[in-house]
Design a protein around this motif. Structure first.
Motif, PDB file in Angstrom:
ATOM      1  N   TYR A  97       4.567 -32.554  14.477  1.00 18.74           N
ATOM      2  CA  TYR A  97       4.378 -32.207  16.022  1.00 18.74           C
ATOM      3  C   TYR A  97       3.347 -32.849  16.122  1.00 18.74           C
ATOM      4  N   LEU A 137       9.530 -34.783  24.514  1.00 23.92           N
ATOM      5  CA  LEU A 137       9.691 -34.091  23.187  1.00 23.92           C
ATOM      6  C   LEU A 137      11.158 -33.828  23.171  1.00 23.92           C
ATOM      7  N   GLU A 140      13.877 -34.633  20.696  1.00 26.05           N
ATOM      8  CA  GLU A 140      13.980 -33.734  19.657  1.00 26.05           C
ATOM      9  C   GLU A 140      14.700 -32.058  19.446  1.00 26.05           C
ATOM     10  N   HIS A 144      17.304 -31.452  11.882  1.00 29.70           N
ATOM     11  CA  HIS A 144      16.138 -32.611  11.205  1.00 29.70           C
ATOM     12  C   HIS A 144      16.521 -32.492   9.955  1.00 29.70           C
ATOM     13  N   ARG A 271      18.701 -36.717  12.468  1.00 37.32           N
ATOM     14  CA  ARG A 271      17.509 -37.735  12.640  1.00 37.32           C
ATOM     15  C   ARG A 271      17.954 -37.131  10.914  1.00 37.32           C
ATOM     16  N   ASP A 283      16.941 -42.632  13.074  1.00 35.90           N
ATOM     17  CA  ASP A 283      18.181 -42.044  13.811  1.00 35.90           C
ATOM     18  C   ASP A 283      19.563 -41.581  13.730  1.00 35.90           C
ATOM     19  N   LEU A 301       5.721 -40.676  16.263  1.00 38.94           N
ATOM     20  CA  LEU A 301       7.399 -40.740  16.604  1.00 38.94           C
ATOM     21  C   LEU A 301       7.094 -41.674  17.961  1.00 38.94           C
ATOM     22  N   VAL A 305      11.032 -40.989  20.207  1.00 39.16           N
ATOM     23  CA  VAL A 305      11.427 -39.976  21.168  1.00 39.16           C
ATOM     24  C   VAL A 305      12.114 -40.782  22.239  1.00 39.16           C
TER      25      VAL A 305
END
Length: 305
Positions: A97, A137, A140, A144, A271, A283, A301, A305
């Motif tokens: 990130y 974002l 997200e 994960h 994800r 994803d 990314l 996103v």
């Protein structure tokens, strides 16, 4: 940034695109079939690739019409069960990130970070400042999952690790003042911040942990050198989380009315990042996938996103 300034910036971007197009047209007219002008044509082609990439990004930005999409974001990472493996995975996501935000020209600072016992981090909160940071974002949020050969296992066995991501918008002063939280609804504890910052940070309890009792929402802040400043930031984070929860509740009510609730399936991850026995990032919500797993961890990314 005000709406007027955003519109002005958009107009300037459109003018820049027009210049790129005109330059490409001019290059074609000048070059013709002249082989010596190949370098000029290649330069024009590169500019058109840049234009295509910027247009795709702009199309995505147009879709970010939520009430807080244009704001900055607070991104919190929490390692899942699994000890050092999960803590290392949380730090890998933190790096991902950071790379993504820096690549978009955002300013990033650390609000709090709790190091892992051997490696990685138990938790961390990043403040990402820049236009549409929250809009990019917010998707997200969720769990994960990483699958890889463990660097912490002597037998180098395949290991699965989990980390949770939470996203909140950075609210304006007026929005924060509109939210009133009684002191009786807050539980505040203090702690030593640790890390760099001198004796005051390391020996005095300047760090703050704040919990909203009715909802159970809790945050930590060790960013500033004084307890008072960290309390202020922690309260802002609590308010931002409450707004996100309220919006999610409204969205859930609408889904129930429309009958669009998705059937629960195996796993809770949003994800998957697989490095063994093959390389794939997928994803689970959109179905988008790529075999360029390392590029994704390096911050590429935008397609997700």
């Amino acid at each position: 940034m005000t709406k007027l300034n955003r519109h002005k910036a958009s107009l300037q971007i459109a003018r820049n695109w027009q210049v790129l197009l005109e330059d490409a047209k001019t290059a074609l007219e000048i070059c013709g079939d002249d082989p010596e002008s190949l370098e000029l044509l290649q330069e024009s082609q590169e500019n058109l690739w840049i234009l295509e990439k910027e247009l795709n990004a702009f199309e995505l930005q147009v879709l970010l019409t939520g009430p807080h999409d244009s704001k900055g974001a607070l991104l919190t990472l929490i390692s899942g069960a699994g000890g050092t493996e999960a803590q290392d995975w949380a730090q890998m996501l933190q790096r991902m990130y950071l790379r993504f935000a820096e690549g978009r020209g955002y300013k990033v600072s650390t609000v709090e970070e709790m190091p892992g016992e051997e490696a990685g981090i138990k938790s961390a909160t990043l403040k990402v400042e820049g236009e549409f940071a929250y809009g990019y974002l917010k998707g997200e949020k969720g769990t994960h999952r990483l699958v890889r050969l463990s660097p912490f296992n002597a037998q180098n066995k395949r290991q699965t690790s989990f980390a949770k991501v939470e996203i909140m918008p950075i609210l304006e002063e007026q929005e924060l003042s509109d939210i009133d939280i009684p002191d009786s609804d807050l539980e505040v504890t203090t702690m030593r911040s640790g890390g760099a910052g001198g004796q005051n940070v390391n020996k005095v309890e300047t760090g703050v942990r704040m919990r909203h009792i009715p909802t159970g929402i809790s945050v930590r802040c060790t960013q500033e050198r004084t307890q008072l400043q960290n309390k202020r930031i922690a309260l802002e984070m609590i308010k931002a989380k409450l707004i996100v929860v309220q919006e999610e509740q409204r969205a859930k009510e609408l889904e129930e009315i429309k009958g669009d609730l998705i059937e629960a399936a195996w796993g809770t991850q949003v994800r998957n990042y697989v490095f063994q026995p093959y390389k794939l990032v997928k994803d689970t919500r959109t179905g988008h996938e790529t075999s360029r797993a390392q590029d994704v961890l390096d911050g590429d990314l935008i397609d997700f996103v």
